[in-house]
Design an enzyme around this catalytic site. Sequence first.
Site, PDB file in Angstrom:
ATOM      1  N   ILE A  96      -1.746 -36.566 -65.420  1.00  0.00           N
ATOM      2  CA  ILE A  96      -2.225 -35.846 -64.237  1.00  0.00           C
ATOM      3  C   ILE A  96      -1.260 -34.735 -63.814  1.00  0.00           C
ATOM      4  CG2 ILE A  96      -3.582 -37.806 -63.398  1.00  0.00           C
ATOM      5  CD1 ILE A  96      -1.264 -38.423 -61.434  1.00  0.00           C
ATOM      6  N   LYS A  97      -0.022 -34.789 -64.287  1.00  0.00           N
ATOM      7  CA  LYS A  97       0.979 -33.736 -64.011  1.00  0.00           C
ATOM      8  C   LYS A  97       1.005 -33.300 -62.553  1.00  0.00           C
ATOM      9  CE  LYS A  97       1.155 -31.969 -68.774  1.00  0.00           C
ATOM     10  NZ  LYS A  97       0.074 -32.743 -69.446  1.00  0.00           N
ATOM     11  N   ARG A  98       0.985 -34.256 -61.639  1.00  0.00           N
ATOM     12  CA  ARG A  98       1.083 -33.919 -60.224  1.00  0.00           C
ATOM     13  C   ARG A  98       2.547 -33.659 -59.861  1.00  0.00           C
ATOM     14  NH1 ARG A  98      -3.754 -34.135 -61.509  1.00  0.00           N
ATOM     15  NH2 ARG A  98      -5.364 -35.095 -60.235  1.00  0.00           N
ATOM     16  N   THR A 123       1.962 -38.936 -65.417  1.00  0.00           N
ATOM     17  CA  THR A 123       2.863 -37.816 -65.688  1.00  0.00           C
ATOM     18  C   THR A 123       3.059 -37.015 -64.403  1.00  0.00           C
ATOM     19  OG1 THR A 123       1.023 -36.410 -66.407  1.00  0.00           O
ATOM     20  CG2 THR A 123       2.202 -37.615 -68.121  1.00  0.00           C
TER      21      THR A 123
ATOM     22  N   ASP B 100      -0.992 -26.893 -66.941  1.00  0.00           N
ATOM     23  CA  ASP B 100      -1.088 -27.605 -68.211  1.00  0.00           C
ATOM     24  C   ASP B 100      -1.401 -26.624 -69.333  1.00  0.00           C
ATOM     25  OD1 ASP B 100      -1.416 -29.790 -70.095  1.00  0.00           O
ATOM     26  OD2 ASP B 100      -1.871 -31.043 -68.357  1.00  0.00           O
TER      27      ASP B 100
END
Lengths: 291, 291
Positions: A96-98, A123, B100
């Site tokens: 989710i790369k928050r 993530t 991303d």
Amino acid sequence: MIIDKLYDAVKEKGNVCLGLDTDLDYIPLEFKNQYADDGEAILQFNKKIIDATLDVVAVYKVQIAYYEALGINGLKAYSATLKYLKEKGAVTIADIKRGDIANTAKMYAKAHFEGDFEADFITLSPYMGMDTVEPFMSYLKSGNKGVFMLVRTSNGGSMDFEYLETAKGNKVYEEVGERFQNLGESVLGQCGYSAIGAVMGCTHVDEVAKMREKLNKTFFLIPGYGAQGGTAKDVALYLKNGNGGVVNSSRGILLAYKNKEHEGKSFYEAARLEAIKMRDEILKYSTAKEN
Amino acid sequence: MIIDKLYDAVKEKGNVCLGLDTDLDYIPLEFKNQYADDGEAILQFNKKIIDATLDVVAVYKVQIAYYEALGINGLKAYSATLKYLKEKGAVTIADIKRGDIANTAKMYAKAHFEGDFEADFITLSPYMGMDTVEPFMSYLKSGNKGVFMLVRTSNGGSMDFEYLETAKGNKVYEEVGERFQNLGESVLGQCGYSAIGAVMGCTHVDEVAKMREKLNKTFFLIPGYGAQGGTAKDVALYLKNGNGGVVNSSRGILLAYKNKEHEGKSFYEAARLEAIKMRDEILKYSTAKEN
């Protein structure tokens, strides 16, 4: 701790992280057409892939963007995929790369470590600094959850900011990696790795030995294998005695059924064979390295 | 272009960006209890706030984390809030801080510039580099959409990596800001600002004059006002002739009904009064600066 569960999964099943970046276009038409709803088609495709690979894959990474792109229906499939993986006892990473300030990060923790979207690992992006990770620490300390921080990613653009040289002579990504390895000291597993892992792309093998040594308590989530150029030989350099990292493959496995060598196989049989091939390739080099 | 619409909204209504970071706990009990479903309670609360502030607020920022925390139901409320804002003709920022690689970014673009979660602007995190923004450019070039890149955030942790000094003597955030201002040259609006804005917290007023001058084509989304310590006087330094930026306030406005001075008012009347007060405060200093 969950990091020990991941470590044991690698020991038992190898280093493959299967990325469920399930694009609608990846699904064979005759399979997709059985379902009126796109979200349902994706979920059923995922289930077939999961069933066929559970014993040869260490961990599943679900990339939320592919589900968000289908709106509410897509996110229902995302939620159901994570629930299915949990039922099956698989380790899960929500990609989710928050990364956000305290109050907001608390909400993200609630969203992705509890409830509809619960996963074992998520993530996170480090740009906004160390305090953005603070709200996740109580979950990490409970032993049930972990995070992977973006450190050095596999894309070309990683050169733009991650590779900026600092006044101290480090790269930005080195600074990020070290800060989070230090924070991880408070959440070490019995396996020697902490609940704070790092995303470490295998497309730049320069300096990998240095990073593997410096970040010796940091478990690596390794993107960049296959289509992006990383090889099993490259990947082996990111591992320690064959463990300490998992290597993501998404399209390579999900679309294996389109390869000539798998002709006549179902998409999930082809996925299984491809996962085994990848596992064995990596094993070959990571074992060779030890000797 | 959408950036011109935002510029005009500021000219007409002032600099307030109302952050709909709607925590369930913010909603007065007697209002919340009318709704069986939490998501519905949040949506109805948002609608009341929106109706009461449309003519005094330049733009609404919806922080997705607060909705994700409630799972599917929360995201239905998120979607319905954005749709309601669109119906009302308001400019919207989806505060999602995504970032991303190309294929995934394409999915995020589809998710947040189309379909259930469509917004006018989204926030993006720059850590992974310039190529992560590429998939959004066609939307920006169409004129209908825009992004705000995290450059210098308002939290204490911003010192950790954003403020790292580079070998060239810059800070990381300066490098980020400049790279994206340059990219923005290809998507300039008639107002002189580009469709690639920057998040620029007003909690560090050091170097603000330099940043405002350097990033002269970059519209600022300014967090940090109020609870985080930023004042109207600080904020004025981030503006150019009173435009070129919007200042976010979330709790300050949503929870205004708890202030003594608004006693006896409904939560949405109190929100309106607070938004007007904030607008006028900023106007006072930004106008003073011009003279």
